[in-house]
Design an enzyme around this catalytic site. Sequence first.
Site, PDB file in Angstrom:
ATOM      1  N   HIS A  24     -39.120  31.443  50.088  1.00 18.57           N
ATOM      2  CA  HIS A  24     -39.650  30.777  48.551  1.00 18.57           C
ATOM      3  C   HIS A  24     -38.417  30.009  47.745  1.00 18.57           C
ATOM      4  O   HIS A  24     -38.649  28.983  47.534  1.00 18.57           O
ATOM      5  CB  HIS A  24     -40.052  32.198  47.676  1.00 18.57           C
ATOM      6  CG  HIS A  24     -41.080  32.862  48.401  1.00 18.57           C
ATOM      7  ND1 HIS A  24     -42.494  32.470  48.598  1.00 18.57           N
ATOM      8  CD2 HIS A  24     -41.090  34.166  48.813  1.00 18.57           C
ATOM      9  CE1 HIS A  24     -43.149  33.279  49.281  1.00 18.57           C
ATOM     10  NE2 HIS A  24     -42.261  34.406  49.372  1.00 18.57           N
TER      11      HIS A  24
HETATM   12  O1  RIB Z   1     -43.730  35.594  45.037  1.00 18.44           O
HETATM   13  C1  RIB Z   1     -42.254  35.170  45.600  1.00 18.44           C
HETATM   14  C2  RIB Z   1     -41.450  35.271  44.449  1.00 18.44           C
HETATM   15  O2  RIB Z   1     -41.465  36.542  43.766  1.00 18.44           O
HETATM   16  C3  RIB Z   1     -40.217  34.787  44.943  1.00 18.44           C
HETATM   17  O3  RIB Z   1     -38.991  34.267  43.785  1.00 18.44           O
HETATM   18  C4  RIB Z   1     -39.495  36.343  45.071  1.00 18.44           C
HETATM   19  O4  RIB Z   1     -37.857  36.429  45.140  1.00 18.44           O
HETATM   20  C5  RIB Z   1     -40.160  37.073  43.959  1.00 18.44           C
HETATM   21  O5  RIB Z   1     -39.260  36.839  42.984  1.00 18.44           O
END
Ligand code: RIB
Length: 313
Positions: A242
Amino acid sequence: MSEKIIIDCDPGQDDAVALFLALASQDELDIQGITTVAGNVPLALTERNARIICEIADCEDIPVYAGCPRPMMIELVTAENVHGSTGIDGIDIFKPKKEIENKHAIDFIIDTLKGAEKDSITLVPMGPLTNIAMSIIKDPTILRNIKQIVLMGGAMREAGNLSASAEFNMRVDPHAAAKVFNCGKPIIVMSLDVTHKVLTSKERVKRIENIGNNVASATADMLKFFARYDSNKYGKDGAPLHDPCTIAWLLQPDLFEGKECNVRIETCSPLTMGHTSVDYWGVEGIKPNAIWMQNIDDEGFYDLLIKRLKKFS
Ligand code: RIB
Ligand code: CA
């Protein structure tokens, strides 16, 4: 000219890889500071983890600030089930030599923005948006000097990953997310729609491991741990990576494709709290407030990440 940025994060293995990518790219990115927020794990761990990552990358000159220990209006929900009890399971935890800065993250964000030129500072939040929203609430004049906000969060074509209809960062602090999406500055959104297209496959993790420096080894070890939960959940080879998508966009925006649209955040319904309502086709005729990224050249993304991780050799 290098891009002045503030990274706001909740490390988290994917935040950690985003930090490594940014720390390897300081010719293009002028990192004003790293602020931390409660999210994947409590604040005491996210701020410690950010300092650990800076130390592994031998970048102890970058200041790290602790911010809000909980969302604006609702109770904190964390994700140890995904990230492990330390938040960065996969690597050995140590007490970082680097101290946390005395100033609160909100005051650092405000002071940095007040001292900056108009539209000159890029905010790069990759956790719940509590620090960003609270900074704007405390001193709305800072909006003038925000160039853009490049954030990880939300979901439209992908299902939610914390609730059926909401992505983690948006669901943990929906009121903060609503404040940020209504702030009027340009927003680039790296939602699950795009991050689910950059999977940490075994082949890619092996390529990272074969780089053979400390940072790449730490990255590979964290990704091996991080991948287990989502690989099992989604039945794919690897997990969505992500947070590094935000930094990759700053470095190589042509890897991404997106569309201007209006994004609103649900803050009332218990069922859909934190849902990102994306008017992708403009059917409601509301002024767009974000660019919603939809596609990515995933091979190009990993080529960029691996090339930058090699710089730590
Ligand atoms: O949904 C994914 C996000 O939530 C990413 O930023 C992960 O690190 C959590 O913070
Ligand atoms: Ca994060």
